[in-house]
Design a protein around this motif. Sequence first.
Motif, mmCIF file in Angstrom:
data_model
loop_
_atom_site.group_PDB
_atom_site.id
_atom_site.type_symbol
_atom_site.label_atom_id
_atom_site.label_comp_id
_atom_site.label_asym_id
_atom_site.label_seq_id
_atom_site.Cartn_x
_atom_site.Cartn_y
_atom_site.Cartn_z
ATOM 1 N N LEU A 125 31.352 40.727 46.423
ATOM 2 C CA LEU A 125 32.304 39.478 47.204
ATOM 3 C C LEU A 125 30.966 38.765 47.960
ATOM 4 N N LEU A 126 29.934 39.534 48.654
ATOM 5 C CA LEU A 126 29.038 38.554 49.168
ATOM 6 C C LEU A 126 28.284 37.373 48.183
ATOM 7 N N GLU A 127 28.030 37.946 47.037
ATOM 8 C CA GLU A 127 27.607 37.477 45.919
ATOM 9 C C GLU A 127 28.408 36.035 45.692
ATOM 10 N N HIS A 128 29.708 35.931 45.843
ATOM 11 C CA HIS A 128 30.616 35.205 45.426
ATOM 12 C C HIS A 128 30.707 34.283 46.773
ATOM 13 N N ALA A 129 30.273 34.523 47.934
ATOM 14 C CA ALA A 129 30.442 33.832 48.973
ATOM 15 C C ALA A 129 29.440 32.749 49.421
ATOM 16 N N TYR A 136 37.729 36.914 49.113
ATOM 17 C CA TYR A 136 38.548 38.172 49.277
ATOM 18 C C TYR A 136 38.862 38.909 47.966
ATOM 19 N N PRO A 137 38.867 40.445 48.168
ATOM 20 C CA PRO A 137 39.066 41.208 46.650
ATOM 21 C C PRO A 137 40.479 41.229 46.286
ATOM 22 N N VAL A 138 40.572 41.342 45.134
ATOM 23 C CA VAL A 138 41.903 41.755 44.642
ATOM 24 C C VAL A 138 41.870 42.775 43.892
ATOM 25 N N TYR A 139 42.922 43.782 43.931
ATOM 26 C CA TYR A 139 43.038 44.793 43.044
ATOM 27 C C TYR A 139 44.510 45.143 42.786
ATOM 28 N N GLY A 140 44.649 45.383 41.519
ATOM 29 C CA GLY A 140 46.102 45.432 41.325
ATOM 30 C C GLY A 140 47.149 44.261 41.400
ATOM 31 N N ALA A 141 46.736 43.323 41.519
ATOM 32 C CA ALA A 141 47.255 41.782 41.979
ATOM 33 C C ALA A 141 47.642 41.734 43.231
ATOM 34 N N ARG A 142 46.978 42.838 44.221
ATOM 35 C CA ARG A 142 47.117 42.708 45.524
ATOM 36 C C ARG A 142 45.797 42.401 46.355
ATOM 37 N N ARG A 143 46.069 41.476 47.304
ATOM 38 C CA ARG A 143 44.919 41.023 48.251
ATOM 39 C C ARG A 143 44.419 42.096 49.126
ATOM 40 N N GLY A 144 43.058 42.180 49.135
ATOM 41 C CA GLY A 144 42.775 43.409 49.991
ATOM 42 C C GLY A 144 41.628 42.936 50.962
ATOM 43 N N HIS A 145 40.970 43.817 51.499
ATOM 44 C CA HIS A 145 39.798 43.560 52.565
ATOM 45 C C HIS A 145 38.549 44.436 52.161
ATOM 46 N N PRO A 146 37.365 43.844 52.759
ATOM 47 C CA PRO A 146 37.175 42.799 53.710
ATOM 48 C C PRO A 146 37.406 41.281 53.309
ATOM 49 N N ASN A 173 43.880 27.133 53.853
ATOM 50 C CA ASN A 173 42.684 26.667 53.176
ATOM 51 C C ASN A 173 42.821 27.349 51.735
ATOM 52 N N ALA A 174 43.840 27.525 51.215
ATOM 53 C CA ALA A 174 43.868 27.822 50.117
ATOM 54 C C ALA A 174 43.032 27.342 48.830
ATOM 55 N N ALA A 175 42.574 25.927 49.017
ATOM 56 C CA ALA A 175 41.716 25.664 47.903
ATOM 57 C C ALA A 175 40.287 25.727 47.995
ATOM 58 N N GLN A 176 40.195 26.586 49.220
ATOM 59 C CA GLN A 176 38.545 26.959 49.527
ATOM 60 C C GLN A 176 38.488 28.466 49.327
ATOM 61 N N CYS A 177 39.673 29.196 48.856
ATOM 62 C CA CYS A 177 39.719 30.531 48.740
ATOM 63 C C CYS A 177 39.225 30.813 47.283
ATOM 64 N N VAL A 178 38.451 32.028 47.260
ATOM 65 C CA VAL A 178 37.953 32.656 46.037
ATOM 66 C C VAL A 178 38.418 34.014 45.924
ATOM 67 N N ALA A 179 39.438 34.483 45.049
ATOM 68 C CA ALA A 179 39.700 35.947 44.787
ATOM 69 C C ALA A 179 39.009 36.329 43.713
ATOM 70 N N VAL A 180 38.468 37.718 43.866
ATOM 71 C CA VAL A 180 37.455 38.492 43.240
ATOM 72 C C VAL A 180 38.161 39.544 42.758
ATOM 73 N N GLU A 181 38.269 39.929 41.532
ATOM 74 C CA GLU A 181 38.958 41.101 41.041
ATOM 75 C C GLU A 181 38.064 41.842 40.896
ATOM 76 N N VAL A 182 38.403 43.163 41.684
ATOM 77 C CA VAL A 182 37.608 44.207 41.606
ATOM 78 C C VAL A 182 38.329 45.646 41.176
ATOM 79 N N ASN A 183 37.295 46.665 40.794
ATOM 80 C CA ASN A 183 38.082 47.922 40.377
ATOM 81 C C ASN A 183 37.907 48.918 41.426
ATOM 82 N N ASP A 184 38.587 48.790 42.585
ATOM 83 C CA ASP A 184 38.139 49.682 43.598
ATOM 84 C C ASP A 184 39.573 49.523 44.581
ATOM 85 N N PRO A 185 40.171 50.706 44.538
ATOM 86 C CA PRO A 185 41.311 50.768 45.437
ATOM 87 C C PRO A 185 40.927 50.910 46.836
ATOM 88 N N GLY A 186 39.968 51.349 47.115
ATOM 89 C CA GLY A 186 39.637 51.269 48.565
ATOM 90 C C GLY A 186 39.661 50.044 49.229
#
Length: 209
Positions: A125-129, A136-146, A173-186
């Motif tokens: 996440l920090l590398e993309h920031a 923000y992270p996405v897992y299973g098509a759901r937005r997560g944290h942090p 600010n949807a245009a400035q949002c970056v969704a990052v797919e992660v393999n982490d249910p946490g």
Amino acid sequence: MNTDSNQNAREDSLVLLLAGGSAKRFGSDKRREIIDSEKMLIEKTISQYLNIGIEVLVCLSSRGGDDSLEEHLREQSVECLRCRRANEGIGGTLAESAAAIGDVSKLVIALADMPALLPRTILTLLEHADSEHIVYPVYGARRGHPVVFGGRFLPLIKLLSGDRGASKLLEQNAAQCVAVEVNDPGVLLDVDTPEDLRKLRGLLQARSS
């Protein structure tokens, strides 16, 4: 990920760990629940960030019940901020906390009841920031944290109020949002109920084995 890119990702980053809620749905102070190796839930969450070299500011309430928790965390050299607006909800806590810190390029907004993140998830996440985007992270098509907010959004975070938190900033600010797919249910597993705590312990046990 190489060492240089990890270091660059961590630079000028700060974690605001939101820990001032009353945990009404859980029924007791979930922050103090023992998770593993005699660590409290909040300690486990904090360690996720400290172990990879990211500064953490724990945002507690101003209630007297948080006095002993603050003392315990400070004994471990964890910086804490007592938020008088925590009774408003996450929005009030965020606004007060953001006003108390200096300028940062990347502000990680994290929840104290989410101790099951993988280190590589946080680093990814920090590398993309950067200072101009929200990641923000996405897992299973759901937005997560942090969620990582670029420094340009600090003035807007300072204007938040109520219990909705920063979700409306993502919408506005949807245009400035970056969704990052992660393999982490946490990234989805926050502890709101005793059943959530059972799921958390199961996930941590499965990883350790």
